[in-house]
Design a protein around this motif. Structure first.
Motif, PDB file in Angstrom:
ATOM      1  N   GLU A 221     -13.787 -14.221  16.795  1.00  0.00           N
ATOM      2  CA  GLU A 221     -13.670 -13.011  17.647  1.00  0.00           C
ATOM      3  C   GLU A 221     -13.401 -13.320  19.136  1.00  0.00           C
ATOM      4  N   ARG A 222     -13.351 -14.643  19.591  1.00  0.00           N
ATOM      5  CA  ARG A 222     -13.057 -14.806  20.892  1.00  0.00           C
ATOM      6  C   ARG A 222     -14.317 -14.513  21.725  1.00  0.00           C
ATOM      7  N   THR A 223     -15.725 -14.771  21.057  1.00  0.00           N
ATOM      8  CA  THR A 223     -16.856 -14.325  21.708  1.00  0.00           C
ATOM      9  C   THR A 223     -17.264 -15.587  22.409  1.00  0.00           C
ATOM     10  N   PHE A 224     -18.074 -15.451  23.528  1.00  0.00           N
ATOM     11  CA  PHE A 224     -18.710 -16.641  24.267  1.00  0.00           C
ATOM     12  C   PHE A 224     -19.829 -16.134  24.939  1.00  0.00           C
ATOM     13  N   GLY A 225     -20.607 -17.073  25.513  1.00  0.00           N
ATOM     14  CA  GLY A 225     -21.850 -16.668  26.222  1.00  0.00           C
ATOM     15  C   GLY A 225     -21.518 -16.793  27.685  1.00  0.00           C
ATOM     16  N   LEU A 226     -22.447 -16.076  28.545  1.00  0.00           N
ATOM     17  CA  LEU A 226     -22.452 -16.418  29.944  1.00  0.00           C
ATOM     18  C   LEU A 226     -23.980 -16.264  30.509  1.00  0.00           C
ATOM     19  N   LEU A 227     -24.247 -17.139  31.234  1.00  0.00           N
ATOM     20  CA  LEU A 227     -25.559 -16.982  32.020  1.00  0.00           C
ATOM     21  C   LEU A 227     -25.443 -16.951  33.520  1.00  0.00           C
ATOM     22  N   ASP A 228     -26.018 -15.962  34.284  1.00  0.00           N
ATOM     23  CA  ASP A 228     -26.006 -16.206  35.714  1.00  0.00           C
ATOM     24  C   ASP A 228     -27.298 -15.477  36.165  1.00  0.00           C
ATOM     25  N   GLU A 229     -27.296 -15.057  37.430  1.00  0.00           N
ATOM     26  CA  GLU A 229     -28.708 -14.607  37.969  1.00  0.00           C
ATOM     27  C   GLU A 229     -29.068 -13.278  37.325  1.00  0.00           C
ATOM     28  N   ARG A 230     -27.836 -12.564  36.617  1.00  0.00           N
ATOM     29  CA  ARG A 230     -28.353 -11.410  35.950  1.00  0.00           C
ATOM     30  C   ARG A 230     -28.796 -11.500  34.527  1.00  0.00           C
ATOM     31  N   GLY A 231     -28.895 -12.903  34.223  1.00  0.00           N
ATOM     32  CA  GLY A 231     -29.428 -13.180  32.609  1.00  0.00           C
ATOM     33  C   GLY A 231     -28.477 -13.391  31.812  1.00  0.00           C
ATOM     34  N   PRO A 232     -28.674 -13.735  30.530  1.00  0.00           N
ATOM     35  CA  PRO A 232     -27.776 -14.091  29.452  1.00  0.00           C
ATOM     36  C   PRO A 232     -27.091 -12.679  28.724  1.00  0.00           C
ATOM     37  N   ARG A 233     -25.791 -12.945  28.698  1.00  0.00           N
ATOM     38  CA  ARG A 233     -24.856 -11.938  27.828  1.00  0.00           C
ATOM     39  C   ARG A 233     -23.854 -12.264  27.125  1.00  0.00           C
ATOM     40  N   LEU A 234     -23.434 -11.681  25.977  1.00  0.00           N
ATOM     41  CA  LEU A 234     -22.122 -12.003  25.319  1.00  0.00           C
ATOM     42  C   LEU A 234     -21.001 -11.211  25.764  1.00  0.00           C
ATOM     43  N   MET A 235     -19.894 -12.233  25.966  1.00  0.00           N
ATOM     44  CA  MET A 235     -18.712 -11.757  26.285  1.00  0.00           C
ATOM     45  C   MET A 235     -17.588 -11.975  25.450  1.00  0.00           C
ATOM     46  N   ARG A 236     -16.322 -11.374  25.614  1.00  0.00           N
ATOM     47  CA  ARG A 236     -15.558 -11.710  24.638  1.00  0.00           C
ATOM     48  C   ARG A 236     -13.869 -11.655  25.459  1.00  0.00           C
ATOM     49  N   TRP A 237     -13.146 -12.443  25.082  1.00  0.00           N
ATOM     50  CA  TRP A 237     -11.696 -12.633  25.828  1.00  0.00           C
ATOM     51  C   TRP A 237     -10.908 -11.640  25.026  1.00  0.00           C
ATOM     52  N   ASN A 238     -10.366 -10.670  26.038  1.00  0.00           N
ATOM     53  CA  ASN A 238      -9.479  -9.587  25.054  1.00  0.00           C
ATOM     54  C   ASN A 238      -8.001 -10.021  25.303  1.00  0.00           C
ATOM     55  N   GLY A 239      -7.724 -11.206  25.777  1.00  0.00           N
ATOM     56  CA  GLY A 239      -6.246 -11.689  26.109  1.00  0.00           C
ATOM     57  C   GLY A 239      -5.774 -11.665  27.501  1.00  0.00           C
ATOM     58  N   THR A 240      -6.699 -10.863  28.227  1.00  0.00           N
ATOM     59  CA  THR A 240      -6.266 -10.831  29.665  1.00  0.00           C
ATOM     60  C   THR A 240      -7.495 -10.961  30.581  1.00  0.00           C
ATOM     61  N   CYS A 241      -8.636 -10.785  30.068  1.00  0.00           N
ATOM     62  CA  CYS A 241      -9.718 -11.013  31.019  1.00  0.00           C
ATOM     63  C   CYS A 241     -10.944 -11.059  30.205  1.00  0.00           C
ATOM     64  N   PRO A 242     -12.212 -11.599  30.661  1.00  0.00           N
ATOM     65  CA  PRO A 242     -13.602 -11.411  29.991  1.00  0.00           C
ATOM     66  C   PRO A 242     -14.086  -9.993  29.913  1.00  0.00           C
ATOM     67  N   VAL A 243     -14.374  -9.521  28.888  1.00  0.00           N
ATOM     68  CA  VAL A 243     -15.342  -8.298  28.970  1.00  0.00           C
ATOM     69  C   VAL A 243     -16.602  -8.406  28.115  1.00  0.00           C
ATOM     70  N   ALA A 244     -17.472  -7.355  28.308  1.00  0.00           N
ATOM     71  CA  ALA A 244     -18.913  -7.457  27.876  1.00  0.00           C
ATOM     72  C   ALA A 244     -18.505  -7.232  26.472  1.00  0.00           C
ATOM     73  N   PHE A 245     -19.426  -7.826  25.373  1.00  0.00           N
ATOM     74  CA  PHE A 245     -19.097  -7.701  23.964  1.00  0.00           C
ATOM     75  C   PHE A 245     -20.368  -7.004  23.393  1.00  0.00           C
ATOM     76  N   ASN A 246     -20.359  -5.933  22.763  1.00  0.00           N
ATOM     77  CA  ASN A 246     -21.208  -5.379  22.018  1.00  0.00           C
ATOM     78  C   ASN A 246     -21.475  -5.829  20.622  1.00  0.00           C
ATOM     79  N   PRO A 247     -22.456  -6.657  20.298  1.00  0.00           N
ATOM     80  CA  PRO A 247     -22.638  -7.212  19.113  1.00  0.00           C
ATOM     81  C   PRO A 247     -22.745  -6.353  18.003  1.00  0.00           C
ATOM     82  N   ARG A 248     -22.321  -6.669  16.851  1.00  0.00           N
ATOM     83  CA  ARG A 248     -22.680  -5.796  15.627  1.00  0.00           C
ATOM     84  C   ARG A 248     -24.119  -5.600  15.434  1.00  0.00           C
ATOM     85  N   PRO A 249     -24.645  -4.614  14.802  1.00  0.00           N
ATOM     86  CA  PRO A 249     -26.056  -4.746  14.427  1.00  0.00           C
ATOM     87  C   PRO A 249     -26.590  -5.620  13.632  1.00  0.00           C
TER      88      PRO A 249
END
Length: 251
Positions: A221-249
């Protein structure tokens, strides 16, 4: 920011597919590189990997060149091996400047105590991996395998075994077991964030004890994790840029 990627599984398909697979990963990392302060490869970077004393599996040199470039300019890269790629020697460390870790890792990052592991053998339902893990990582059988089988035969056999037995879908019990393991770690250690892979099921959970991030699978699914001063979050590569990923339930 710190990036976390797992379950790339380089080498699973044919050459053309794998070249595209590599190009997309390199493009994603390039898109992040002006702000990146560290990269963690959280296991199963390769679908099968055996490093010999003077030989390493060929391919994916563009990705490896990027790692060498980043470490050369001071960006730390850490590689936690998984169940598909535990047989490293010193190539990634000596040639690419990558720190290779063979077990779970506790690391202070952005003011948080972070626990990281690939995840194989940690869930009670993951019985096969629990049995195989100590064997595949014990120096005696590893040395015998490398000594008795020449490079082409040894790597070819490993790839055949992975193709034949290693691509079963991870069970819901394993997904649940990894989640429970993460919560135990948060409750019983100083960790405030747990990062795992292995399940190919991306999810992010926040409990009173801390946060759990399963990176899912870059390959699927081209997913990966990111951690910065805002905290951890899941991201996804959409072929052009990284975007926020909404995990499946969560299952």
């Amino acid at each position: 920011m710190i990036l976390f990627i797992s379950d790339i599984h380089f080498g699973r398909a044919g050459a053309a597919t794998e070249r595209l697979h590599e190009q997309e990963l390199v493009a994603c990392l390039r898109a992040c590189e002006t702000a990146v302060e560290g990269l963690y490869l959280v296991g199963d970077v390769f679908d099968a990997y055996i490093e010999y004393r003077h030989l390493v599996p060929k391919g994916f040199v563009r990705f490896q060149a990027l790692l060498a470039e980043w470490t050369g300019r001071g960006v730390p890269v850490t590689y936690l091996v998984g169940n598909h790629d535990p047989w490293h020697r010193d190539y990634f460390a000596s040639e690419l400047g990558v720190r290779v870790v063979f077990d779970a890792l506790h690391e202070p990052l952005f003011g948080r105590n972070v626990y990281m592991a690939h995840g194989d053998g940690l869930a009670p339902a993951d019985r096969l991996q629990r049995r195989l893990r100590p064997i595949l990582r014990h120096p005696v059988p590893v040395r015998l395998y490398r000594t008795l089988l020449p490079g082409d035969l040894g790597l070819g056999l490993a790839r055949w075994v992975k193709n034949r037995f290693g691509h079963q879908q991870v069970s819901e019990e394993t997904i649940t077991g990894l989640r429970e393991h993460a919560r135990r770690i948060l409750a019983t250690t100083p960790a405030e964030l747990v990062i795992l892979g292995h399940s190919h099921h991306p999810e992010q959970v926040r409990w009173p004890e801390g946060d759990y991030l399963n990176l899912g699978s870059w390959r699927d699914e081209r997913t990966f994790g990111l951690l910065d001063e805002r905290g951890p979050r899941l991201m996804r590569w959409n072929g052009t840029c990284p975007v926020a990923f909404n995990p499946r339930p969560s299952r």
